[in-house]
Design a protein around this motif. Structure first.
Motif, mmCIF file in Angstrom:
data_model
loop_
_atom_site.group_PDB
_atom_site.id
_atom_site.type_symbol
_atom_site.label_atom_id
_atom_site.label_comp_id
_atom_site.label_asym_id
_atom_site.label_seq_id
_atom_site.Cartn_x
_atom_site.Cartn_y
_atom_site.Cartn_z
ATOM 1 N N ARG A 184 -12.791 2.177 16.063
ATOM 2 C CA ARG A 184 -13.156 3.468 15.488
ATOM 3 C C ARG A 184 -12.051 4.511 15.637
ATOM 4 N N ARG A 185 -10.920 4.129 16.184
ATOM 5 C CA ARG A 185 -9.869 5.090 16.518
ATOM 6 C C ARG A 185 -8.667 4.988 15.595
ATOM 7 N N LYS A 186 -7.908 6.079 15.527
ATOM 8 C CA LYS A 186 -6.570 6.070 14.934
ATOM 9 C C LYS A 186 -5.640 5.596 16.049
ATOM 10 N N VAL A 187 -4.668 4.746 15.710
ATOM 11 C CA VAL A 187 -3.833 4.117 16.732
ATOM 12 C C VAL A 187 -2.368 4.493 16.543
ATOM 13 N N LEU A 188 -1.767 5.032 17.601
ATOM 14 C CA LEU A 188 -0.326 5.247 17.654
ATOM 15 C C LEU A 188 0.252 4.035 18.383
ATOM 16 N N LEU A 189 0.846 3.123 17.638
ATOM 17 C CA LEU A 189 1.412 1.898 18.197
ATOM 18 C C LEU A 189 2.852 2.196 18.603
ATOM 19 N N MET A 190 3.185 1.972 19.872
ATOM 20 C CA MET A 190 4.486 2.373 20.401
ATOM 21 C C MET A 190 5.365 1.162 20.707
ATOM 22 N N TYR A 191 6.517 1.124 20.041
ATOM 23 C CA TYR A 191 7.496 0.067 20.259
ATOM 24 C C TYR A 191 8.854 0.620 19.836
ATOM 25 N N PRO A 192 9.758 0.881 20.763
ATOM 26 C CA PRO A 192 10.960 1.654 20.440
ATOM 27 C C PRO A 192 11.981 0.977 19.530
ATOM 28 N N ILE A 193 12.109 -0.346 19.594
ATOM 29 C CA ILE A 193 13.168 -1.014 18.839
ATOM 30 C C ILE A 193 12.583 -2.077 17.921
ATOM 31 N N LEU A 194 12.734 -1.872 16.605
ATOM 32 C CA LEU A 194 12.297 -2.859 15.620
ATOM 33 C C LEU A 194 13.516 -3.639 15.160
ATOM 34 N N SER A 195 13.578 -4.883 15.515
ATOM 35 C CA SER A 195 14.701 -5.709 15.076
ATOM 36 C C SER A 195 14.246 -6.591 13.909
ATOM 37 N N THR A 196 13.438 -7.611 14.211
ATOM 38 C CA THR A 196 12.946 -8.492 13.149
ATOM 39 C C THR A 196 11.595 -8.053 12.608
ATOM 40 N N GLY A 197 10.844 -7.317 13.428
ATOM 41 C CA GLY A 197 9.492 -6.902 13.045
ATOM 42 C C GLY A 197 8.423 -7.878 13.505
ATOM 43 N N ASN A 198 8.812 -9.060 13.991
ATOM 44 C CA ASN A 198 7.842 -10.103 14.375
ATOM 45 C C ASN A 198 6.884 -9.639 15.471
ATOM 46 N N ALA A 247 20.187 -3.058 15.740
ATOM 47 C CA ALA A 247 19.293 -2.353 16.658
ATOM 48 C C ALA A 247 19.809 -2.500 18.085
ATOM 49 N N PRO A 248 19.651 -1.451 18.897
ATOM 50 C CA PRO A 248 20.088 -1.535 20.298
ATOM 51 C C PRO A 248 19.080 -2.343 21.127
ATOM 52 N N THR A 249 19.205 -3.643 21.079
ATOM 53 C CA THR A 249 18.219 -4.515 21.730
ATOM 54 C C THR A 249 18.240 -4.419 23.245
ATOM 55 N N HIS A 250 19.211 -3.734 23.810
ATOM 56 C CA HIS A 250 19.291 -3.555 25.260
ATOM 57 C C HIS A 250 18.430 -2.380 25.745
ATOM 58 N N LEU A 267 11.870 4.145 17.765
ATOM 59 C CA LEU A 267 13.097 4.946 17.831
ATOM 60 C C LEU A 267 14.144 4.444 16.861
ATOM 61 N N PHE A 268 14.327 3.135 16.818
ATOM 62 C CA PHE A 268 15.342 2.540 15.949
ATOM 63 C C PHE A 268 14.746 1.340 15.236
ATOM 64 N N SER A 269 15.100 1.187 13.967
ATOM 65 C CA SER A 269 14.595 0.070 13.176
ATOM 66 C C SER A 269 15.708 -0.491 12.309
ATOM 67 N N THR A 270 15.685 -1.795 12.158
ATOM 68 C CA THR A 270 16.567 -2.403 11.167
ATOM 69 C C THR A 270 15.840 -2.361 9.827
ATOM 70 N N PRO A 271 16.571 -2.357 8.724
ATOM 71 C CA PRO A 271 15.900 -2.413 7.419
ATOM 72 C C PRO A 271 15.029 -3.669 7.300
ATOM 73 N N HIS A 272 15.545 -4.792 7.824
ATOM 74 C CA HIS A 272 14.803 -6.054 7.761
ATOM 75 C C HIS A 272 13.480 -5.944 8.528
ATOM 76 N N GLY A 273 13.505 -5.337 9.725
ATOM 77 C CA GLY A 273 12.294 -5.203 10.531
ATOM 78 C C GLY A 273 11.237 -4.360 9.841
ATOM 79 N N ALA A 274 11.644 -3.212 9.316
ATOM 80 C CA ALA A 274 10.693 -2.331 8.624
ATOM 81 C C ALA A 274 10.125 -3.019 7.384
#
Length: 189
Positions: free
Chosen positions: A111-125, A177-180, A149-156
């Motif tokens: 029943r909620r709106k969800v803010l999903l938090m993940y700072p680095i999107l590389s592949t999106g998997n 993406a800064p995977t570190h 925070l950061f996303s690759t075009p492929h991930g998005a």
């Protein structure tokens, strides 16, 4: 620029965390701007009426462990009482497929709106697997706002192809993406 410090492996951990926290706060505030609100009137201590807005009830955050946990404090700094769930997803070393190991949410997350938090999107998997778990718990993709925070075009692109109704907020789209990030932020690099 903030992203130069955040991208750099040579920056001190203190500078890195300071810059990352600034970016996190900005993306969290924009995510909160996307949530539904109602108008309200507040009487100030001096007796004046102030016309403002307040969030509607039924919002929560979900962090994708472990790097997503870096964003939790930024969310709590803006919304003290918001409920936060967690998902642990790791990639299988042989197949590189994302696998869910743990998921704990507020019982009424559907029943909620969800803010999903993940700072680095590389592949999106990882995010795709997290959204699948949320959907299994009754959450509609249209009420999920991904804070990154950061996303690759492929991930998005991968996420949007799988879940076109999801909203993605990020500070930068870049082919690398800064995977570190998680290691640097938590000091385990």
């Amino acid at each position: 620029k903030i992203e130069i410090i955040t991208f750099s492996r040579k920056s001190s951990r203190g500078d890195f965390v300071f810059s990352a926290d600034r970016l996190i706060r900005l993306v969290v505030e924009e995510g909160l701007n996307q949530l539904p609100y109602t108008e309200c009137t507040v009487t100030t201590p001096t007796g004046h009426k102030y016309e403002g807005v307040k969030f509607e009830k039924g919002n929560c955050g979900v962090s994708i462990m472990r790097s997503g946990e870096a964003m939790e404090q930024g969310l709590r700094d803006c919304c003290r009482s918001i409920r936060i769930g967690k998902i642990l997803i790791q990639s299988d070393e042989e197949t590189q497929r994302a696998k869910v190991y743990y998921a704990k949410f507020p019982p009424d997350i559907y029943r909620r709106k969800v803010l999903l938090m993940y700072p680095i999107l590389s592949t999106g998997n990882t995010v795709i697997e997290a959204v699948k778990v949320l959907v299994e718990h009754g959450v509609q993709p249209s009420v999920i706002i991904l804070l990154s925070l950061f996303s690759t075009p492929h991930g998005a692109k991968s996420i949007i192809q799988e879940f076109p109704e999801i909203t993605i907020l990020t500070t930068e789209v870049h082919p690398v993406a800064p995977t570190h990030f998680g290691q640097k932020y938590f000091g385990t690099d």
